[in-house]
Design a protein around this motif. Sequence first.
Motif, PDB file in Angstrom:
ATOM      1  N   ALA A  25       0.847  -1.196   0.000  1.00 55.11           N
ATOM      2  CA  ALA A  25       0.000   0.000   0.000  1.00 55.11           C
ATOM      3  C   ALA A  25       0.877   1.238   0.000  1.00 55.11           C
ATOM      4  O   ALA A  25       2.072   1.176   0.272  1.00 55.11           O
ATOM      5  CB  ALA A  25      -0.901  -0.009   1.231  1.00 55.11           C
ATOM      6  N   ALA A  26       0.256   2.351  -0.280  1.00 55.77           N
ATOM      7  CA  ALA A  26       0.980   3.614  -0.260  1.00 55.77           C
ATOM      8  C   ALA A  26       1.494   3.890   1.145  1.00 55.77           C
ATOM      9  O   ALA A  26       0.916   3.445   2.129  1.00 55.77           O
ATOM     10  CB  ALA A  26       0.056   4.747  -0.704  1.00 55.77           C
ATOM     11  N   THR A  27       2.561   4.636   1.223  1.00 59.50           N
ATOM     12  CA  THR A  27       3.084   5.022   2.524  1.00 59.50           C
ATOM     13  C   THR A  27       2.167   6.064   3.149  1.00 59.50           C
ATOM     14  O   THR A  27       1.278   6.599   2.491  1.00 59.50           O
ATOM     15  CB  THR A  27       4.507   5.603   2.367  1.00 59.50           C
ATOM     16  N   ASP A  28       2.389   6.343   4.423  1.00 58.03           N
ATOM     17  CA  ASP A  28       1.543   7.308   5.121  1.00 58.03           C
ATOM     18  C   ASP A  28       1.593   8.692   4.492  1.00 58.03           C
ATOM     19  O   ASP A  28       0.645   9.457   4.613  1.00 58.03           O
ATOM     20  CB  ASP A  28       1.927   7.398   6.599  1.00 58.03           C
ATOM     21  N   ASP A  29       2.698   9.001   3.800  1.00 61.58           N
ATOM     22  CA  ASP A  29       2.773  10.322   3.168  1.00 61.58           C
ATOM     23  C   ASP A  29       2.115  10.332   1.787  1.00 61.58           C
ATOM     24  O   ASP A  29       2.178  11.315   1.060  1.00 61.58           O
ATOM     25  CB  ASP A  29       4.217  10.817   3.100  1.00 61.58           C
ATOM     26  N   GLY A  30       1.478   9.231   1.401  1.00 60.78           N
ATOM     27  CA  GLY A  30       0.735   9.187   0.142  1.00 60.78           C
ATOM     28  C   GLY A  30       1.594   8.969  -1.076  1.00 60.78           C
ATOM     29  O   GLY A  30       1.223   9.341  -2.179  1.00 60.78           O
ATOM     30  N   HIS A  31       2.735   8.331  -0.911  1.00 61.26           N
ATOM     31  CA  HIS A  31       3.630   8.053  -2.033  1.00 61.26           C
ATOM     32  C   HIS A  31       3.673   6.543  -2.247  1.00 61.26           C
ATOM     33  O   HIS A  31       3.812   5.785  -1.292  1.00 61.26           O
ATOM     34  CB  HIS A  31       5.030   8.585  -1.729  1.00 61.26           C
ATOM     35  N   ALA A  32       3.524   6.112  -3.499  1.00 59.05           N
ATOM     36  CA  ALA A  32       3.562   4.682  -3.796  1.00 59.05           C
ATOM     37  C   ALA A  32       4.287   4.439  -5.102  1.00 59.05           C
ATOM     38  O   ALA A  32       4.138   5.205  -6.053  1.00 59.05           O
ATOM     39  CB  ALA A  32       2.142   4.131  -3.884  1.00 59.05           C
ATOM     40  N   VAL A  33       5.085   3.382  -5.136  1.00 57.49           N
ATOM     41  CA  VAL A  33       5.731   2.920  -6.358  1.00 57.49           C
ATOM     42  C   VAL A  33       5.335   1.461  -6.513  1.00 57.49           C
ATOM     43  O   VAL A  33       5.569   0.658  -5.617  1.00 57.49           O
ATOM     44  CB  VAL A  33       7.268   3.044  -6.281  1.00 57.49           C
ATOM     45  N   ASN A  34       4.705   1.141  -7.620  1.00 52.73           N
ATOM     46  CA  ASN A  34       4.228  -0.219  -7.853  1.00 52.73           C
ATOM     47  C   ASN A  34       4.482  -0.625  -9.290  1.00 52.73           C
ATOM     48  O   ASN A  34       4.503   0.206 -10.185  1.00 52.73           O
ATOM     49  CB  ASN A  34       2.724  -0.313  -7.571  1.00 52.73           C
ATOM     50  N   THR A  35       4.622  -1.932  -9.486  1.00 48.12           N
ATOM     51  CA  THR A  35       4.842  -2.473 -10.819  1.00 48.12           C
ATOM     52  C   THR A  35       3.808  -3.552 -11.102  1.00 48.12           C
ATOM     53  O   THR A  35       3.484  -4.350 -10.233  1.00 48.12           O
ATOM     54  CB  THR A  35       6.262  -3.049 -10.942  1.00 48.12           C
ATOM     55  N   MET A  36       3.314  -3.547 -12.313  1.00 50.42           N
ATOM     56  CA  MET A  36       2.338  -4.523 -12.769  1.00 50.42           C
ATOM     57  C   MET A  36       2.869  -5.107 -14.075  1.00 50.42           C
ATOM     58  O   MET A  36       3.381  -4.379 -14.922  1.00 50.42           O
ATOM     59  CB  MET A  36       1.000  -3.817 -13.014  1.00 50.42           C
ATOM     60  N   THR A  37       2.738  -6.422 -14.237  1.00 53.96           N
ATOM     61  CA  THR A  37       3.171  -7.079 -15.461  1.00 53.96           C
ATOM     62  C   THR A  37       2.003  -7.888 -16.023  1.00 53.96           C
ATOM     63  O   THR A  37       1.287  -8.538 -15.269  1.00 53.96           O
ATOM     64  CB  THR A  37       4.366  -8.012 -15.186  1.00 53.96           C
ATOM     65  N   PHE A  38       1.803  -7.810 -17.336  1.00 53.09           N
ATOM     66  CA  PHE A  38       0.772  -8.603 -17.994  1.00 53.09           C
ATOM     67  C   PHE A  38       1.224  -8.889 -19.418  1.00 53.09           C
ATOM     68  O   PHE A  38       2.209  -8.337 -19.891  1.00 53.09           O
ATOM     69  CB  PHE A  38      -0.594  -7.903 -17.968  1.00 53.09           C
ATOM     70  N   VAL A  39       0.495  -9.779 -20.086  1.00 56.85           N
ATOM     71  CA  VAL A  39       0.859 -10.205 -21.436  1.00 56.85           C
ATOM     72  C   VAL A  39      -0.192  -9.721 -22.424  1.00 56.85           C
ATOM     73  O   VAL A  39      -1.388  -9.814 -22.174  1.00 56.85           O
ATOM     74  CB  VAL A  39       0.998 -11.738 -21.503  1.00 56.85           C
ATOM     75  N   VAL A  40       0.284  -9.192 -23.536  1.00 59.45           N
ATOM     76  CA  VAL A  40      -0.571  -8.798 -24.646  1.00 59.45           C
ATOM     77  C   VAL A  40      -0.349  -9.821 -25.757  1.00 59.45           C
ATOM     78  O   VAL A  40       0.797 -10.131 -26.095  1.00 59.45           O
ATOM     79  CB  VAL A  40      -0.221  -7.372 -25.147  1.00 59.45           C
ATOM     80  N   LYS A  41      -1.431 -10.353 -26.301  1.00 61.53           N
ATOM     81  CA  LYS A  41      -1.341 -11.394 -27.333  1.00 61.53           C
ATOM     82  C   LYS A  41      -1.123 -10.767 -28.705  1.00 61.53           C
ATOM     83  O   LYS A  41      -2.012 -10.784 -29.556  1.00 61.53           O
ATOM     84  CB  LYS A  41      -2.595 -12.255 -27.301  1.00 61.53           C
ATOM     85  N   ALA A  42       0.067 -10.222 -28.872  1.00 64.08           N
ATOM     86  CA  ALA A  42       0.457  -9.618 -30.144  1.00 64.08           C
ATOM     87  C   ALA A  42       1.970  -9.390 -30.097  1.00 64.08           C
ATOM     88  O   ALA A  42       2.545  -9.212 -29.021  1.00 64.08           O
ATOM     89  CB  ALA A  42      -0.248  -8.275 -30.349  1.00 64.08           C
ATOM     90  N   PRO A  43       2.612  -9.381 -31.276  1.00 68.47           N
ATOM     91  CA  PRO A  43       4.045  -9.060 -31.285  1.00 68.47           C
ATOM     92  C   PRO A  43       4.247  -7.608 -30.840  1.00 68.47           C
ATOM     93  O   PRO A  43       3.343  -6.780 -30.949  1.00 68.47           O
ATOM     94  CB  PRO A  43       4.449  -9.269 -32.747  1.00 68.47           C
ATOM     95  N   ILE A  44       5.429  -7.317 -30.364  1.00 68.90           N
ATOM     96  CA  ILE A  44       5.723  -5.987 -29.833  1.00 68.90           C
ATOM     97  C   ILE A  44       5.450  -4.889 -30.861  1.00 68.90           C
ATOM     98  O   ILE A  44       4.985  -3.806 -30.509  1.00 68.90           O
ATOM     99  CB  ILE A  44       7.161  -5.914 -29.274  1.00 68.90           C
ATOM    100  N   GLN A  45       5.681  -5.160 -32.151  1.00 67.46           N
ATOM    101  CA  GLN A  45       5.455  -4.155 -33.195  1.00 67.46           C
ATOM    102  C   GLN A  45       3.986  -3.738 -33.265  1.00 67.46           C
ATOM    103  O   GLN A  45       3.660  -2.625 -33.663  1.00 67.46           O
ATOM    104  CB  GLN A  45       5.896  -4.667 -34.569  1.00 67.46           C
ATOM    105  N   LYS A  46       3.081  -4.634 -32.895  1.00 68.43           N
ATOM    106  CA  LYS A  46       1.658  -4.326 -32.922  1.00 68.43           C
ATOM    107  C   LYS A  46       1.166  -3.831 -31.551  1.00 68.43           C
ATOM    108  O   LYS A  46       0.261  -2.998 -31.475  1.00 68.43           O
ATOM    109  CB  LYS A  46       0.867  -5.569 -33.355  1.00 68.43           C
ATOM    110  N   ALA A  47       1.743  -4.339 -30.468  1.00 71.83           N
ATOM    111  CA  ALA A  47       1.310  -3.974 -29.115  1.00 71.83           C
ATOM    112  C   ALA A  47       1.799  -2.585 -28.709  1.00 71.83           C
ATOM    113  O   ALA A  47       1.046  -1.800 -28.111  1.00 71.83           O
ATOM    114  CB  ALA A  47       1.794  -5.011 -28.112  1.00 71.83           C
ATOM    115  N   ALA A  48       3.040  -2.261 -29.003  1.00 69.89           N
ATOM    116  CA  ALA A  48       3.639  -1.005 -28.534  1.00 69.89           C
ATOM    117  C   ALA A  48       2.850   0.239 -28.954  1.00 69.89           C
ATOM    118  O   ALA A  48       2.655   1.135 -28.121  1.00 69.89           O
ATOM    119  CB  ALA A  48       5.092  -0.903 -28.982  1.00 69.89           C
ATOM    120  N   PRO A  49       2.376   0.344 -30.189  1.00 61.87           N
ATOM    121  CA  PRO A  49       1.645   1.554 -30.564  1.00 61.87           C
ATOM    122  C   PRO A  49       0.375   1.808 -29.725  1.00 61.87           C
ATOM    123  O   PRO A  49      -0.091   2.942 -29.643  1.00 61.87           O
ATOM    124  CB  PRO A  49       1.292   1.329 -32.039  1.00 61.87           C
ATOM    125  N   LEU A  50      -0.156   0.773 -29.072  1.00 63.27           N
ATOM    126  CA  LEU A  50      -1.346   0.968 -28.237  1.00 63.27           C
ATOM    127  C   LEU A  50      -1.052   1.681 -26.921  1.00 63.27           C
ATOM    128  O   LEU A  50      -1.965   2.064 -26.203  1.00 63.27           O
ATOM    129  CB  LEU A  50      -2.022  -0.378 -27.943  1.00 63.27           C
TER     130      LEU A  50
END
Length: 176
Positions: A25-50
């Motif tokens: 969760a965010a710290t008491d001062d309201g600062h948060a750093v988070n990372t999320m990873t997921f997969v897109v079913k397309a090659p990078i050349q097609k996914a990146a422009p989105l």
Amino acid sequence: MKGKAYLAAMLFLGCVPSMVAQSPAATDDGHAVNTMTFVVKAPIQKAAPLFTPAGMQCWLGGPMHAEFVHAQAASDEAGAVFTMHEGPQKSVWVNTLLDVKSGRMQYASFTPDAMVMVVDVRMIADGKDTTRVELTHTVTALNANVRESLKSMGSAHAQEHMAAAQKAIEGCLTSN
């Protein structure tokens, strides 16, 4: 719009940290750093422009839309400045890094009296027809309502919105 309602409206474009179930969760001062990873079913050349300023317009849908300040036509270029509106709330976004070929983008966002956010996008080809997307969000809340919302949003909320975003992205991939 205040607190949770505003954060919910900012999901995915805003990349609110609550979308990352495994992150603290965010710290008491309201600062948060988070990372999320997921997969897109397309090659990078097609996914990146989105994930460019213009490309996100396909899958954002709903009441959120970008208005480009610099480059006037919804141009995908580093340095593009655009605003996003959700009801009376308006946030200013700057595309600070744009390398579509290698799947690297970064955005800085400021929503007056609500939050400051940096969204870092890294894409890696994961096989011939899939791309792994890693989003890192650094959010600093500028008021108590947003600070509390960052601290209280949980993994069920995150999974629900992640599923909706992935479905919208897949829709854009099949329509293009």
